[in-house]
Scaffold this motif. Structure first.
Motif, PDB file in Angstrom:
ATOM      1  N   MET A   1       0.857  -1.189   0.000  1.00  0.00           N
ATOM      2  CA  MET A   1       0.000   0.000   0.000  1.00  0.00           C
ATOM      3  C   MET A   1       0.885   1.227   0.000  1.00  0.00           C
ATOM      4  SD  MET A   1      -2.949   1.102   2.704  1.00  0.00           S
ATOM      5  CE  MET A   1      -1.761   1.452   4.016  1.00  0.00           C
ATOM      6  N   THR A   2       0.627   2.173  -0.875  1.00  0.00           N
ATOM      7  CA  THR A   2       1.438   3.365  -0.971  1.00  0.00           C
ATOM      8  C   THR A   2       0.734   4.549  -0.352  1.00  0.00           C
ATOM      9  OG1 THR A   2       0.533   4.084  -3.078  1.00  0.00           O
ATOM     10  CG2 THR A   2       2.334   2.487  -3.151  1.00  0.00           C
ATOM     11  N   ASP A   3       1.535   5.526   0.070  1.00  0.00           N
ATOM     12  CA  ASP A   3       0.966   6.713   0.690  1.00  0.00           C
ATOM     13  C   ASP A   3       0.216   7.577  -0.309  1.00  0.00           C
ATOM     14  OD1 ASP A   3       2.014   5.892   3.009  1.00  0.00           O
ATOM     15  OD2 ASP A   3       3.618   7.347   3.116  1.00  0.00           O
ATOM     16  N   THR A   4       0.476   7.378  -1.616  1.00  0.00           N
ATOM     17  CA  THR A   4      -0.183   8.215  -2.601  1.00  0.00           C
ATOM     18  C   THR A   4      -1.535   7.680  -2.997  1.00  0.00           C
ATOM     19  OG1 THR A   4       1.083   7.023  -4.275  1.00  0.00           O
ATOM     20  CG2 THR A   4       1.946   9.130  -3.563  1.00  0.00           C
ATOM     21  N   VAL A   5      -1.870   6.469  -2.591  1.00  0.00           N
ATOM     22  CA  VAL A   5      -3.182   5.923  -2.883  1.00  0.00           C
ATOM     23  C   VAL A   5      -4.216   6.605  -2.006  1.00  0.00           C
ATOM     24  CG1 VAL A   5      -4.608   3.852  -2.760  1.00  0.00           C
ATOM     25  CG2 VAL A   5      -2.286   3.703  -3.640  1.00  0.00           C
ATOM     26  N   VAL A   6      -5.344   6.977  -2.587  1.00  0.00           N
ATOM     27  CA  VAL A   6      -6.391   7.613  -1.798  1.00  0.00           C
ATOM     28  C   VAL A   6      -6.929   6.610  -0.808  1.00  0.00           C
ATOM     29  CG1 VAL A   6      -8.600   8.799  -1.921  1.00  0.00           C
ATOM     30  CG2 VAL A   6      -6.953   9.076  -3.752  1.00  0.00           C
ATOM     31  N   PRO A   7      -7.151   6.981   0.468  1.00  0.00           N
ATOM     32  CA  PRO A   7      -7.586   6.030   1.482  1.00  0.00           C
ATOM     33  C   PRO A   7      -8.887   5.341   1.131  1.00  0.00           C
ATOM     34  CG  PRO A   7      -6.849   8.078   2.490  1.00  0.00           C
ATOM     35  CD  PRO A   7      -6.898   8.317   1.023  1.00  0.00           C
ATOM     36  N   ASP A   8      -9.117   4.198   1.803  1.00  0.00           N
ATOM     37  CA  ASP A   8     -10.314   3.406   1.582  1.00  0.00           C
ATOM     38  C   ASP A   8     -11.560   4.270   1.637  1.00  0.00           C
ATOM     39  OD1 ASP A   8      -9.182   0.494   3.421  1.00  0.00           O
ATOM     40  OD2 ASP A   8      -8.565   1.354   1.524  1.00  0.00           O
ATOM     41  N   GLY A   9     -12.484   3.985   0.731  1.00  0.00           N
ATOM     42  CA  GLY A   9     -13.750   4.691   0.752  1.00  0.00           C
ATOM     43  C   GLY A   9     -13.737   5.962  -0.075  1.00  0.00           C
ATOM     44  N   HIS A  10     -12.574   6.326  -0.638  1.00  0.00           N
ATOM     45  CA  HIS A  10     -12.492   7.558  -1.411  1.00  0.00           C
ATOM     46  C   HIS A  10     -11.859   7.314  -2.779  1.00  0.00           C
ATOM     47  CE1 HIS A  10     -13.575  10.060   2.084  1.00  0.00           C
ATOM     48  NE2 HIS A  10     -12.945   9.138   2.767  1.00  0.00           N
ATOM     49  N   GLU A  11     -11.795   6.068  -3.218  1.00  0.00           N
ATOM     50  CA  GLU A  11     -11.184   5.776  -4.504  1.00  0.00           C
ATOM     51  C   GLU A  11     -12.050   6.338  -5.623  1.00  0.00           C
ATOM     52  OE1 GLU A  11     -11.848   3.614  -2.196  1.00  0.00           O
ATOM     53  OE2 GLU A  11     -10.090   2.390  -1.716  1.00  0.00           O
ATOM     54  N   ASP A  12     -11.395   6.722  -6.710  1.00  0.00           N
ATOM     55  CA  ASP A  12     -12.136   7.198  -7.861  1.00  0.00           C
ATOM     56  C   ASP A  12     -13.013   6.085  -8.399  1.00  0.00           C
ATOM     57  OD1 ASP A  12     -10.911   9.641  -7.725  1.00  0.00           O
ATOM     58  OD2 ASP A  12      -9.293   9.098  -9.109  1.00  0.00           O
ATOM     59  N   ASP A  13     -14.199   6.414  -8.816  1.00  0.00           N
ATOM     60  CA  ASP A  13     -15.133   5.453  -9.373  1.00  0.00           C
ATOM     61  C   ASP A  13     -15.457   5.882 -10.796  1.00  0.00           C
ATOM     62  OD1 ASP A  13     -17.056   3.654  -9.981  1.00  0.00           O
ATOM     63  OD2 ASP A  13     -18.277   3.964  -8.184  1.00  0.00           O
ATOM     64  N   ASP A  14     -14.833   5.195 -11.756  1.00  0.00           N
ATOM     65  CA  ASP A  14     -15.001   5.576 -13.151  1.00  0.00           C
ATOM     66  C   ASP A  14     -16.113   4.789 -13.841  1.00  0.00           C
ATOM     67  OD1 ASP A  14     -12.897   7.377 -13.014  1.00  0.00           O
ATOM     68  OD2 ASP A  14     -11.405   5.826 -13.416  1.00  0.00           O
ATOM     69  N   ARG A  15     -16.842   3.966 -13.098  1.00  0.00           N
ATOM     70  CA  ARG A  15     -17.894   3.185 -13.717  1.00  0.00           C
ATOM     71  C   ARG A  15     -19.046   4.069 -14.173  1.00  0.00           C
ATOM     72  NH1 ARG A  15     -20.513   0.418 -10.186  1.00  0.00           N
ATOM     73  NH2 ARG A  15     -19.438   1.165  -8.325  1.00  0.00           N
ATOM     74  N   SER A  16     -19.638   3.700 -15.270  1.00  0.00           N
ATOM     75  CA  SER A  16     -20.818   4.408 -15.740  1.00  0.00           C
ATOM     76  C   SER A  16     -21.979   4.117 -14.798  1.00  0.00           C
ATOM     77  CB  SER A  16     -21.177   3.954 -17.162  1.00  0.00           C
ATOM     78  OG  SER A  16     -20.103   4.187 -18.050  1.00  0.00           O
ATOM     79  N   ALA A  17     -22.945   5.020 -14.794  1.00  0.00           N
ATOM     80  CA  ALA A  17     -24.114   4.839 -13.933  1.00  0.00           C
ATOM     81  C   ALA A  17     -24.785   3.511 -14.239  1.00  0.00           C
ATOM     82  CB  ALA A  17     -25.084   5.996 -14.134  1.00  0.00           C
ATOM     83  N   GLY A  18     -25.040   2.743 -13.195  1.00  0.00           N
ATOM     84  CA  GLY A  18     -25.712   1.470 -13.361  1.00  0.00           C
ATOM     85  C   GLY A  18     -24.801   0.302 -13.670  1.00  0.00           C
ATOM     86  N   ALA A  19     -23.504   0.568 -13.912  1.00  0.00           N
ATOM     87  CA  ALA A  19     -22.578  -0.523 -14.224  1.00  0.00           C
ATOM     88  C   ALA A  19     -22.343  -1.382 -12.993  1.00  0.00           C
ATOM     89  CB  ALA A  19     -21.255   0.047 -14.730  1.00  0.00           C
ATOM     90  N   GLU A  20     -22.135  -2.658 -13.227  1.00  0.00           N
ATOM     91  CA  GLU A  20     -21.867  -3.580 -12.135  1.00  0.00           C
ATOM     92  C   GLU A  20     -20.487  -3.299 -11.547  1.00  0.00           C
ATOM     93  OE1 GLU A  20     -23.690  -5.972 -10.640  1.00  0.00           O
ATOM     94  OE2 GLU A  20     -25.380  -5.157 -11.792  1.00  0.00           O
ATOM     95  N   PRO A  21     -20.346  -3.342 -10.223  1.00  0.00           N
ATOM     96  CA  PRO A  21     -19.023  -3.135  -9.617  1.00  0.00           C
ATOM     97  C   PRO A  21     -18.075  -4.265  -9.997  1.00  0.00           C
ATOM     98  CG  PRO A  21     -20.602  -3.880  -7.968  1.00  0.00           C
ATOM     99  CD  PRO A  21     -21.390  -3.598  -9.207  1.00  0.00           C
ATOM    100  N   THR A  22     -16.802  -3.937 -10.094  1.00  0.00           N
ATOM    101  CA  THR A  22     -15.794  -4.939 -10.395  1.00  0.00           C
ATOM    102  C   THR A  22     -15.505  -5.779  -9.156  1.00  0.00           C
ATOM    103  OG1 THR A  22     -13.961  -3.512  -9.766  1.00  0.00           O
ATOM    104  CG2 THR A  22     -14.757  -3.337 -12.041  1.00  0.00           C
ATOM    105  N   ALA A  23     -14.780  -6.875  -9.345  1.00  0.00           N
ATOM    106  CA  ALA A  23     -14.410  -7.717  -8.208  1.00  0.00           C
ATOM    107  C   ALA A  23     -13.567  -6.941  -7.207  1.00  0.00           C
ATOM    108  CB  ALA A  23     -13.656  -8.950  -8.711  1.00  0.00           C
ATOM    109  N   ALA A  24     -12.662  -6.089  -7.723  1.00  0.00           N
ATOM    110  CA  ALA A  24     -11.816  -5.292  -6.824  1.00  0.00           C
ATOM    111  C   ALA A  24     -12.658  -4.309  -6.023  1.00  0.00           C
ATOM    112  CB  ALA A  24     -10.751  -4.553  -7.628  1.00  0.00           C
TER     113      ALA A  24
END
Length: 398
Positions: A1-24
């Protein structure tokens, strides 16, 4: 885990509206929920708490500062008081508060480059600026980083003396986080500093986690910082503040650094919430760090014993005796397998043994960081061994 990664719960979400979440994304959500519900963890960092909980961390602010004083403006008042406190702790002439460590170190090293006439900074290949700061030294500050070694330890005096090109500044990360939070011995550190001085180079300590180094070295903060020409420290990594950093060193260097702080955009209008959290951290967490370091050694030994007893074919705790209250665990499984075992254990038992992500280190090999803080002091060695046994049963073949 790197210090430059945004903390849990604040990751960018590039999915289109209604798209199924990825496994990650599904795993990230499970891990966040499991952590929030967990009854037992080895640490509970501030960046994984709610806004309400973080504000409650300032309840003790009146014990460390006169809240009837006026708020700060552009670095005066409470900011200057924190700067003086840091300078006193580190035994330096002065210190300057910065909103980020990335800015603090760039400014400090830029100042040294101007004084030495050499923009070359010698550092470890695993040093934080090399791994986690997107080449900020060269892209923003005109500095030229050169890698002294890539070995999973701090550079040796011989490597400094024999390095085949000149450099103006030697930067040493204490502890070296990406190698397992490792430190040299006091004698080795002294020899490395002397070797740099023989080459007419100045020495800068990346001391983001310097606060917890005193048990390993058997020296005070002032004695450790006194080896270097300048030191950077963080207020959120070990002290659990809201953020912020300080650059400490000679008064003339710090005054110049404040000029560059303004030029880099670090002259923030008001910073009293972050500064207050740093003062609370210095009051609450700093005195407890030696206890965390001592108990981390108990936890590390119990982890080793637990994996042996569980019959895990190969497991490693590094360092075997932690140098600080943080260390790494390596296991012979893929990262996603280990993450599933860790999260499923937390969901089923309320015990979250390995809360940090697992990093793939090679085919069928992954590692994670373990930190022992206030919450971990309540774990006995038997508790750790029992948690390891339950975790191992969730692994393939367990």
């Amino acid at each position: 885990m790197t210090d430059t990664v945004v903390p849990d719960g604040h990751e960018d979400d590039d999915r289109s509206a209604g798209a199924e979440p990825t496994a990650a994304e599904r795993m990230r959500e499970r891990r966040r929920a499991a952590f929030a519900a967990a009854e037992r963890v080895l640490w509970r960092p501030g960046f994984r708490r709610t806004v309400r909980e973080r504000l409650a961390d300032l309840d003790a602010a009146s014990e460390v500062y006169d809240l009837d004083r006026y708020v700060d403006m552009y670095g005066d008042g409470i900011v200057e008081d924190l700067e003086q406190r840091v300078a006193d702790l580190l035994g330096t002439e002065a210190a300057a508060f910065f909103p980020t460590g990335t800015m603090a170190q760039q400014v400090g090293l830029r100042c040294w480059a101007g004084r030495t006439g050499d923009p070359t900074v010698a550092l470890h290949a695993l040093a934080h600026p090399e791994v986690h700061e997107r080449h900020a030294f060269s892209q923003v500050s005109g500095l030229r980083p050169v890698r002294v070694t890539g070995a999973p330890r701090l550079p040796t005096a011989a490597e400094i003396r024999d390095f085949p090109e000149p450099f103006g500044t030697l930067m040493l990360e204490l502890p070296l986080r990406d190698a397992g939070f490792v430190l040299p011995t006091w004698e080795e550190l002294t020899e490395v500093v002397e070797a740099a001085r023989e080459r007419d180079a100045v020495v800068h300590f990346d001391g983001a986690r310097l606060w917890e180094c005193t048990p390993h070295f058997g020296r005070s903060l002032a004695e450790i910082a006194g080896l270097a020409d300048s030191v950077y420290v963080s207020f959120y990594k070990s002290l659990d503040g809201f953020g912020g950093a300080a650059l400490a060193g000679p008064g003339t260097l710090v005054e110049e650094a404040k000029t560059w702080r303004h030029r880099y955009g670090g002259a923030v209008f008001q910073q009293f919430p972050t500064v207050l959290s740093a003062l609370v951290g210095l009051e609450r967490e700093l005195p407890r760090l030696p206890d965390y370091v001592r108990h981390a050694r108990v936890v590390a030994a119990a982890l080793r014993e637990g994996f042996v007893a569980a019959g895990v074919p190969w497991a490693r705790v590094h360092p075997e005796e932690p140098h600080t209250h943080e260390f790494r665990v390596w296991l012979p499984y893929d990262a996603d397998v280990l993450m599933e075992a860790a999260v499923s254990q937390a969901e089923a038992t309320g015990t979250f043994l390995f809360t940090d992500p697992w990093d793939q280190g090679g085919p069928g090999l992954a590692s994670t960081e373990v930190s022992v803080r206030a919450e971990g002091l309540g774990w006995t060695a038997d508790d750790v061994r029992a948690a390891v046994a339950d975790f191992a049963r969730r692994l393939p073949g367990g």
